[in-house]
Design a protein around this motif. Sequence first.
Motif, PDB file in Angstrom:
ATOM      1  N   TYR A  45       0.585  -1.224   0.060  1.00  0.00           N
ATOM      2  CA  TYR A  45       0.138   0.192  -0.454  1.00  0.00           C
ATOM      3  C   TYR A  45       0.857   1.240  -0.355  1.00  0.00           C
ATOM      4  CZ  TYR A  45      -4.444  -3.076   0.584  1.00  0.00           C
ATOM      5  OH  TYR A  45      -4.898  -3.922   0.478  1.00  0.00           O
ATOM      6  N   PHE A  46       2.266   1.214  -0.091  1.00  0.00           N
ATOM      7  CA  PHE A  46       3.176   2.629  -0.062  1.00  0.00           C
ATOM      8  C   PHE A  46       3.958   2.238  -1.428  1.00  0.00           C
ATOM      9  CE2 PHE A  46       3.429   1.576   4.875  1.00  0.00           C
ATOM     10  CZ  PHE A  46       2.059   2.196   5.644  1.00  0.00           C
ATOM     11  N   ASP A  47       3.159   1.502  -2.391  1.00  0.00           N
ATOM     12  CA  ASP A  47       4.007   1.732  -3.507  1.00  0.00           C
ATOM     13  C   ASP A  47       3.334   2.763  -4.327  1.00  0.00           C
ATOM     14  OD1 ASP A  47       6.040  -0.272  -3.112  1.00  0.00           O
ATOM     15  OD2 ASP A  47       4.740  -1.616  -3.440  1.00  0.00           O
ATOM     16  N   LEU A  48       3.148   3.800  -4.135  1.00  0.00           N
ATOM     17  CA  LEU A  48       2.305   4.757  -4.667  1.00  0.00           C
ATOM     18  C   LEU A  48       2.320   4.495  -5.659  1.00  0.00           C
ATOM     19  CD1 LEU A  48       2.518   7.779  -1.802  1.00  0.00           C
ATOM     20  CD2 LEU A  48       1.104   5.516  -1.766  1.00  0.00           C
TER      21      LEU A  48
ATOM     22  N   LEU B 220      -1.758   9.356   6.596  1.00  0.00           N
ATOM     23  CA  LEU B 220      -1.049   9.589   7.414  1.00  0.00           C
ATOM     24  C   LEU B 220       0.685   8.773   6.437  1.00  0.00           C
ATOM     25  CD1 LEU B 220      -1.380   9.710  11.225  1.00  0.00           C
ATOM     26  CD2 LEU B 220      -0.965  11.676   9.611  1.00  0.00           C
ATOM     27  N   SER B 221       0.653   7.926   7.025  1.00  0.00           N
ATOM     28  CA  SER B 221       1.980   6.883   5.734  1.00  0.00           C
ATOM     29  C   SER B 221       1.463   7.589   4.425  1.00  0.00           C
ATOM     30  CB  SER B 221       1.476   5.587   6.455  1.00  0.00           C
ATOM     31  OG  SER B 221       0.419   4.793   6.042  1.00  0.00           O
ATOM     32  N   GLN B 222       0.699   7.116   3.733  1.00  0.00           N
ATOM     33  CA  GLN B 222       0.905   7.498   2.298  1.00  0.00           C
ATOM     34  C   GLN B 222       0.502   8.933   1.842  1.00  0.00           C
ATOM     35  OE1 GLN B 222      -3.210   5.366   1.064  1.00  0.00           O
ATOM     36  NE2 GLN B 222      -2.006   3.646   0.608  1.00  0.00           N
ATOM     37  N   ALA B 223       0.516   9.340   2.662  1.00  0.00           N
ATOM     38  CA  ALA B 223       1.217  10.750   2.293  1.00  0.00           C
ATOM     39  C   ALA B 223       2.058  11.292   2.325  1.00  0.00           C
ATOM     40  CB  ALA B 223       0.041  11.936   3.362  1.00  0.00           C
ATOM     41  N   LEU B 224       2.987  10.955   3.899  1.00  0.00           N
ATOM     42  CA  LEU B 224       4.586  10.496   3.987  1.00  0.00           C
ATOM     43  C   LEU B 224       5.053  10.478   2.753  1.00  0.00           C
ATOM     44  CD1 LEU B 224       7.270  11.552   5.831  1.00  0.00           C
ATOM     45  CD2 LEU B 224       6.560   9.522   7.339  1.00  0.00           C
ATOM     46  N   LYS B 225       5.157   9.330   2.629  1.00  0.00           N
ATOM     47  CA  LYS B 225       5.263   8.386   1.386  1.00  0.00           C
ATOM     48  C   LYS B 225       5.278   9.404   0.047  1.00  0.00           C
ATOM     49  CE  LYS B 225       7.869   5.253  -0.738  1.00  0.00           C
ATOM     50  NZ  LYS B 225       6.999   4.142  -0.720  1.00  0.00           N
ATOM     51  N   ALA B 226       4.565   9.762  -0.220  1.00  0.00           N
ATOM     52  CA  ALA B 226       4.631  11.037  -1.963  1.00  0.00           C
ATOM     53  C   ALA B 226       5.233  11.819  -1.474  1.00  0.00           C
ATOM     54  CB  ALA B 226       3.317  10.892  -1.558  1.00  0.00           C
ATOM     55  N   ALA B 227       5.209  12.756  -0.229  1.00  0.00           N
ATOM     56  CA  ALA B 227       6.483  13.211   0.116  1.00  0.00           C
ATOM     57  C   ALA B 227       7.611  12.776   0.035  1.00  0.00           C
ATOM     58  CB  ALA B 227       6.551  14.465   1.682  1.00  0.00           C
ATOM     59  N   TYR B 228       8.185  12.051   0.657  1.00  0.00           N
ATOM     60  CA  TYR B 228       9.136  11.182   0.156  1.00  0.00           C
ATOM     61  C   TYR B 228       9.156  10.989  -0.915  1.00  0.00           C
ATOM     62  CZ  TYR B 228      11.529   9.577   5.180  1.00  0.00           C
ATOM     63  OH  TYR B 228      11.764   9.406   6.416  1.00  0.00           O
TER      64      TYR B 228
END
Length: 291
Positions: free
Chosen positions: A14-17, A43-51
Amino acid sequence: MQNTTNELNHLLTYFDLENLEENLFRGQSLDIGTGRIFGGQALSQALKAAYQTTKDQQVHSLHAYFLREGDCNKPVIYQVERARDGRTFSNRRVSAIQNGKPILILSASFQRHESGLEHQKDMPDVPKPDDLTEKTLIPGDKIKHLSPRMRRTLTTQGPFEFRFVDDVDPFDSEPKQPIKRIWFKARYPLEADQACHRTLLTFVSDFHLVSTATLPHGISYLDPRLQFASLDHAMWFHRPFQIDDWLLYDCDSPSASEARGFATGHVFDIHGKLVASTAQQGLMRLWDEAK
């Protein structure tokens, strides 16, 4: 990538955006059994997008507001604004969007590693995880009173193992001190990618935190009279850590007022190092029986 025997690998998918275009990503939604998007997912997906828009920096703080309930049957679009890129610090603002409206907004700051002065508060004196056992959150004699959806949510073994320092019965109506201490870790080993560990800690930090504010009132967060929802969430990352090793989540609620509960948390590693801090406010609106 997905291994059906490994819930952690399943969560990581789910973090493989999906990269739709520059600064625009799409994430699939996870149903943890509540019928709506879990706040930790957004929260975590938004952070991953920022990363995805930074390089050679680690997140050191994030601040987010939950604006609307998310539909776990639909994907989420993450739009990233590159607010600032500096030599040491960078800042990103992320909007999580469903049906054309933001469900969450997040600001995150990233920093290149540098050394400096250090101090920290002491870890509380609590039993070590090896002295505790994993238990179901709901006592066996009360599981049958839950709806099928909540029964699955609260009894299914997920990607993280939790060991409570004190036994917690969500249905116990006896007022308690607003303190909750929980050892947790990922059930399976991970690569030493600090961005992955910080993203996963962002996900799991939404478990158990603001519900600490219900403890002094003898009211369960599962009570149908209680309207309970996260309003905002903040995190500060102090030191590197491994989420596949034991971490202690030391949660405390210093205040509840005006239909809002407030809680803070400190995360320590097994050696007593303070690795992260959290703060969260949630709606705690108690309806009368008649309503």
